[in-house]
Scaffold this motif. Sequence first.
Motif, mmCIF file in Angstrom:
data_model
loop_
_atom_site.group_PDB
_atom_site.id
_atom_site.type_symbol
_atom_site.label_atom_id
_atom_site.label_comp_id
_atom_site.label_asym_id
_atom_site.label_seq_id
_atom_site.Cartn_x
_atom_site.Cartn_y
_atom_site.Cartn_z
ATOM 1 N N ALA A 27 0.843 -1.201 0.000
ATOM 2 C CA ALA A 27 0.000 0.000 0.000
ATOM 3 C C ALA A 27 0.875 1.247 0.000
ATOM 4 O O ALA A 27 2.054 1.218 0.361
ATOM 5 N N VAL A 28 0.288 2.351 -0.404
ATOM 6 C CA VAL A 28 0.960 3.648 -0.349
ATOM 7 C C VAL A 28 0.347 4.434 0.804
ATOM 8 O O VAL A 28 -0.866 4.662 0.834
ATOM 9 N N VAL A 29 1.171 4.819 1.775
ATOM 10 C CA VAL A 29 0.667 5.594 2.910
ATOM 11 C C VAL A 29 1.083 7.053 2.763
ATOM 12 O O VAL A 29 2.208 7.352 2.354
ATOM 13 N N THR A 30 0.158 7.944 3.065
ATOM 14 C CA THR A 30 0.436 9.373 3.099
ATOM 15 C C THR A 30 0.275 9.840 4.542
ATOM 16 O O THR A 30 -0.820 9.772 5.098
ATOM 17 N N VAL A 31 1.372 10.265 5.142
ATOM 18 C CA VAL A 31 1.379 10.719 6.529
ATOM 19 C C VAL A 31 1.414 12.244 6.512
ATOM 20 O O VAL A 31 2.372 12.836 6.016
ATOM 21 N N THR A 32 0.370 12.868 7.044
ATOM 22 C CA THR A 32 0.248 14.324 6.988
ATOM 23 C C THR A 32 0.149 14.902 8.391
ATOM 24 O O THR A 32 -0.584 14.388 9.231
ATOM 25 N N GLY A 33 0.893 15.982 8.612
ATOM 26 C CA GLY A 33 0.859 16.667 9.896
ATOM 27 C C GLY A 33 0.474 18.125 9.728
ATOM 28 O O GLY A 33 0.876 18.782 8.756
ATOM 29 N N ARG A 34 -0.326 18.633 10.670
ATOM 30 C CA ARG A 34 -0.704 20.041 10.638
ATOM 31 C C ARG A 34 -0.826 20.560 12.063
ATOM 32 O O ARG A 34 -1.262 19.840 12.962
ATOM 33 N N LEU A 35 -0.446 21.807 12.265
ATOM 34 C CA LEU A 35 -0.583 22.433 13.578
ATOM 35 C C LEU A 35 -2.060 22.652 13.903
ATOM 36 O O LEU A 35 -2.838 23.072 13.050
ATOM 37 N N THR A 36 -2.406 22.349 15.139
ATOM 38 C CA THR A 36 -3.778 22.606 15.594
ATOM 39 C C THR A 36 -3.809 23.638 16.719
ATOM 40 O O THR A 36 -4.744 24.419 16.820
ATOM 41 N N PHE A 37 -2.769 23.633 17.564
ATOM 42 C CA PHE A 37 -2.736 24.552 18.702
ATOM 43 C C PHE A 37 -1.289 24.873 19.062
ATOM 44 O O PHE A 37 -0.411 24.007 18.974
ATOM 45 N N VAL A 38 -1.060 26.110 19.469
ATOM 46 C CA VAL A 38 0.263 26.550 19.915
ATOM 47 C C VAL A 38 0.095 27.332 21.213
ATOM 48 O O VAL A 38 -0.722 28.255 21.278
ATOM 49 N N SER A 39 0.845 26.926 22.247
ATOM 50 C CA SER A 39 0.912 27.722 23.479
ATOM 51 C C SER A 39 2.214 28.522 23.424
ATOM 52 O O SER A 39 2.918 28.520 22.413
ATOM 53 N N SER A 40 2.554 29.167 24.512
ATOM 54 C CA SER A 40 3.790 29.955 24.516
ATOM 55 C C SER A 40 5.033 29.080 24.463
ATOM 56 O O SER A 40 6.099 29.523 24.060
ATOM 57 N N ARG A 41 4.901 27.774 24.831
ATOM 58 C CA ARG A 41 6.071 26.906 24.916
ATOM 59 C C ARG A 41 5.914 25.570 24.194
ATOM 60 O O ARG A 41 6.830 24.744 24.249
ATOM 61 N N SER A 42 4.777 25.336 23.566
ATOM 62 C CA SER A 42 4.584 24.024 22.946
ATOM 63 C C SER A 42 3.709 24.122 21.703
ATOM 64 O O SER A 42 3.007 25.115 21.488
ATOM 65 N N MET A 43 3.765 23.061 20.893
ATOM 66 C CA MET A 43 2.980 22.970 19.661
ATOM 67 C C MET A 43 2.259 21.628 19.628
ATOM 68 O O MET A 43 2.887 20.591 19.831
ATOM 69 N N GLU A 44 0.961 21.648 19.365
ATOM 70 C CA GLU A 44 0.216 20.417 19.148
ATOM 71 C C GLU A 44 0.050 20.210 17.645
ATOM 72 O O GLU A 44 -0.386 21.118 16.930
ATOM 73 N N ILE A 45 0.410 19.014 17.189
ATOM 74 C CA ILE A 45 0.374 18.696 15.762
ATOM 75 C C ILE A 45 -0.482 17.458 15.552
ATOM 76 O O ILE A 45 -0.200 16.400 16.125
ATOM 77 N N GLU A 46 -1.524 17.597 14.760
ATOM 78 C CA GLU A 46 -2.355 16.451 14.407
ATOM 79 C C GLU A 46 -1.690 15.713 13.254
ATOM 80 O O GLU A 46 -1.300 16.329 12.250
ATOM 81 N N VAL A 47 -1.556 14.393 13.402
ATOM 82 C CA VAL A 47 -0.943 13.573 12.355
ATOM 83 C C VAL A 47 -1.941 12.504 11.931
ATOM 84 O O VAL A 47 -2.476 11.773 12.769
ATOM 85 N N LEU A 48 -2.181 12.424 10.632
ATOM 86 C CA LEU A 48 -3.121 11.457 10.069
ATOM 87 C C LEU A 48 -2.413 10.590 9.039
ATOM 88 O O LEU A 48 -1.598 11.083 8.259
ATOM 89 N N VAL A 49 -2.737 9.317 9.056
ATOM 90 C CA VAL A 49 -2.169 8.377 8.094
ATOM 91 C C VAL A 49 -3.287 7.886 7.182
ATOM 92 O O VAL A 49 -4.233 7.241 7.643
ATOM 93 N N ASP A 50 -3.172 8.216 5.904
ATOM 94 C CA ASP A 50 -4.137 7.772 4.899
ATOM 95 C C ASP A 50 -3.487 6.708 4.020
ATOM 96 O O ASP A 50 -2.287 6.788 3.715
ATOM 97 N N VAL A 51 -4.280 5.745 3.602
ATOM 98 C CA VAL A 51 -3.760 4.615 2.844
ATOM 99 C C VAL A 51 -4.460 4.522 1.497
ATOM 100 O O VAL A 51 -5.695 4.614 1.418
#
Length: 340
Positions: free
Chosen positions: A248-272
């Motif tokens: 299979a071909v997997v596409t792993v995509t990440g995008r920022l969802t939230f940023v605080s003053s000291r951290s970053m939350e990144i949503e990562v999705l794997v599509d096949v």
Amino acid sequence: MMSVPQKREATSSVQLCRIMRPDDANIVGNVHGGHILKMIEEAGCIISTRHCNTQNGDRSLALLVRVEKTEFLSPVFIGEVAHVTAEITYSSKHSMEVQVKVMAENILTGTKKLANKAALWYVPCSLQNVDKITEVPPIKYASAEEEEEGRKRYEGQKMERLETKLRIEAVASPSPNPEKHTVGFSQSSLIHLVGPSDCTIHDYVNGGVTMKLMDEVAGIVAFRHCETNIVTASVDAINFHQKIKKGAVVTVTGRLTFVSSRSMEIEVLVDVSPLIATEKGKYHAVSAFFTFISLDKDNKPLPVPPLKIEGEEEQRRFEEGKARYLQNKAKRLAEQQRQQ
């Protein structure tokens, strides 16, 4: 005369040890968070597969379906030895909870530190038919209270897996020439063709391989946003919704969802997507939220640039990420107070 597999005693725990080498490192010399996740999964797979084959009957292989929130408590450095210990702490009829700890040892001084701890959930699949989930042999508990706490964790993760699967959204392509510090500017994707070395003996992708790819993509997103040294701080629950087959071909995509003053939350999705057109179409396989922090040359935390929000969908994801951030912060404070 046909031999019958003999019943064997269950193993209470398993430990893997490996010295960290330069090819395990990120660009600044710390051990890559994805490598730690991969070792955690290997230890969990070994002990859960052993346990499922302690009784006569259908032979099975344990497959990862969920990783609970994982904290990266201390960095692991090249030259240190990682001791990964796994223990089965709860079993239902068709699944197991495995608690894993990672200790990093400096073999020159003998000092050890707790680097990581995680809880993983596995299901046993028949070697003859990967779609058949076999029964899990029961484990012994120290007390009825311990068993009840495990049952509550089991019910909780089962509900969260279902809720997560229902709210997965498609990731849109970013607009051309996005402005710096927007979601589109740092959004990143990795495309990977699943080969034999990525797979279990079932010819389905090993969970640790998938987690390593996800961590790599999340790291790229974090670096593009900060343009500094970044490290994995934690991973919210990783949910494996569907199996990924060899070829299979997997596409792993990440995008920022939230940023605080000291951290970053990144949503990562794997599509096949299938490589062969006759197979089933594209589907969501795995999802998770990774948290990264920015560090200076002395590994001290740096402020994170604010995230520029564009549109209602990004604002909604930002607010949801903020709620998760505040909830996790409250849990950490409560834990610190209990330990005092």
